[in-house]
Design a protein around this motif. Sequence first.
Motif, PDB file in Angstrom:
ATOM      1  N   LYS A 267      29.569  66.310  73.648  1.00 25.63           N
ATOM      2  CA  LYS A 267      28.897  67.817  73.220  1.00 25.63           C
ATOM      3  C   LYS A 267      27.812  67.263  72.227  1.00 25.63           C
ATOM      4  O   LYS A 267      26.614  68.057  72.295  1.00 25.63           O
ATOM      5  CB  LYS A 267      30.077  68.391  72.472  1.00 25.63           C
ATOM      6  N   LEU A 268      27.793  66.496  71.348  1.00 23.30           N
ATOM      7  CA  LEU A 268      26.693  66.169  70.344  1.00 23.30           C
ATOM      8  C   LEU A 268      25.439  65.677  71.329  1.00 23.30           C
ATOM      9  O   LEU A 268      24.502  65.845  70.656  1.00 23.30           O
ATOM     10  CB  LEU A 268      27.286  65.142  69.393  1.00 23.30           C
ATOM     11  N   THR A 269      25.681  64.795  72.310  1.00 28.64           N
ATOM     12  CA  THR A 269      24.663  64.336  73.021  1.00 28.64           C
ATOM     13  C   THR A 269      24.137  65.344  74.320  1.00 28.64           C
ATOM     14  O   THR A 269      22.996  64.976  74.875  1.00 28.64           O
ATOM     15  CB  THR A 269      24.839  62.913  73.521  1.00 28.64           C
ATOM     16  N   LYS A 270      24.732  66.468  74.286  1.00 28.01           N
ATOM     17  CA  LYS A 270      24.616  67.348  75.295  1.00 28.01           C
ATOM     18  C   LYS A 270      24.545  66.741  76.843  1.00 28.01           C
ATOM     19  O   LYS A 270      23.617  66.664  77.671  1.00 28.01           O
ATOM     20  CB  LYS A 270      23.252  68.047  75.345  1.00 28.01           C
ATOM     21  N   LYS A 271      25.327  65.495  77.031  1.00 28.75           N
ATOM     22  CA  LYS A 271      25.479  64.937  78.283  1.00 28.75           C
ATOM     23  C   LYS A 271      26.738  65.460  79.026  1.00 28.75           C
ATOM     24  O   LYS A 271      27.690  66.117  78.428  1.00 28.75           O
ATOM     25  CB  LYS A 271      25.948  63.433  78.076  1.00 28.75           C
ATOM     26  N   LYS A 272      26.898  65.137  80.204  1.00 27.53           N
ATOM     27  CA  LYS A 272      27.867  65.994  81.054  1.00 27.53           C
ATOM     28  C   LYS A 272      29.362  65.143  81.363  1.00 27.53           C
ATOM     29  O   LYS A 272      30.390  65.815  81.334  1.00 27.53           O
ATOM     30  CB  LYS A 272      27.259  66.426  82.510  1.00 27.53           C
ATOM     31  N   LEU A 273      28.946  63.809  81.523  1.00 25.98           N
ATOM     32  CA  LEU A 273      30.015  63.103  81.898  1.00 25.98           C
ATOM     33  C   LEU A 273      30.215  61.884  80.926  1.00 25.98           C
ATOM     34  O   LEU A 273      29.232  61.192  80.631  1.00 25.98           O
ATOM     35  CB  LEU A 273      29.747  62.735  83.231  1.00 25.98           C
ATOM     36  N   GLY A 274      31.444  61.512  80.808  1.00 25.08           N
ATOM     37  CA  GLY A 274      32.028  60.424  80.019  1.00 25.08           C
ATOM     38  C   GLY A 274      33.036  59.799  80.648  1.00 25.08           C
ATOM     39  O   GLY A 274      33.961  60.382  81.277  1.00 25.08           O
ATOM     40  N   LEU A 275      33.186  58.689  80.548  1.00 24.04           N
ATOM     41  CA  LEU A 275      34.443  57.732  80.958  1.00 24.04           C
ATOM     42  C   LEU A 275      34.902  56.928  79.723  1.00 24.04           C
ATOM     43  O   LEU A 275      34.120  56.393  79.007  1.00 24.04           O
ATOM     44  CB  LEU A 275      33.796  56.738  82.052  1.00 24.04           C
ATOM     45  N   LEU A 276      35.981  57.196  79.500  1.00 25.43           N
ATOM     46  CA  LEU A 276      36.941  56.340  78.582  1.00 25.43           C
ATOM     47  C   LEU A 276      37.843  55.309  79.250  1.00 25.43           C
ATOM     48  O   LEU A 276      38.526  55.515  80.072  1.00 25.43           O
ATOM     49  CB  LEU A 276      38.019  57.347  77.819  1.00 25.43           C
ATOM     50  N   VAL A 277      37.624  54.184  78.829  1.00 27.09           N
ATOM     51  CA  VAL A 277      38.358  53.022  79.554  1.00 27.09           C
ATOM     52  C   VAL A 277      38.955  52.047  78.544  1.00 27.09           C
ATOM     53  O   VAL A 277      38.516  51.836  77.340  1.00 27.09           O
ATOM     54  CB  VAL A 277      37.168  52.019  80.044  1.00 27.09           C
ATOM     55  N   ASN A 278      40.184  51.862  78.763  1.00 24.58           N
ATOM     56  CA  ASN A 278      41.055  51.013  78.109  1.00 24.58           C
ATOM     57  C   ASN A 278      41.251  49.766  78.750  1.00 24.58           C
ATOM     58  O   ASN A 278      42.002  49.563  79.879  1.00 24.58           O
ATOM     59  CB  ASN A 278      42.544  51.643  77.939  1.00 24.58           C
ATOM     60  N   PHE A 279      40.625  48.856  78.420  1.00 29.18           N
ATOM     61  CA  PHE A 279      40.777  47.194  79.275  1.00 29.18           C
ATOM     62  C   PHE A 279      41.959  46.591  78.825  1.00 29.18           C
ATOM     63  O   PHE A 279      42.359  45.770  79.697  1.00 29.18           O
ATOM     64  CB  PHE A 279      39.467  46.383  78.763  1.00 29.18           C
TER      65      PHE A 279
END
Length: 128
Positions: free
Chosen positions: A100-112
């Motif tokens: 929201k803060l960066t006005k981007k559409k897609l994020g990936l959350l990764v737990n290695f």
Amino acid sequence: SGYMDENELSYKIRGAIFKVYNELGPGLLESVYEAALCYQLRKEDLKVDNQVKVNVVFDGQILPVDYRIDILVDDKVIIELKSVETLLPVHHKQLLTYLKLTKKKLGLLVNFNSDDITQSIIRKVNRL
């Protein structure tokens, strides 16, 4: 590299995550995965920025806080890296807030730090 939309980027990013995970395995520091993933994504001719400062605006003022996105790919996809026992609700919320803060559409959350990396890559979509 030609223009790629978020879905094409996310496909390439997933491939890079698998490569890093398969080579390094679980249990290392987040900074190690970040360095390896940045290296791998750049090797695939993607534009990669890491530790990107995010401005937090409140009441019209930029607050003096230091929030950083782990990895930003092609100015479009945010990757938040974790190496934790369990992803917590706060990790999901944090990524949505960054989107929201960066006005981007897609994020990936990764737990290695996971036995099954396929179950540990979570897509977050910001309905702009």
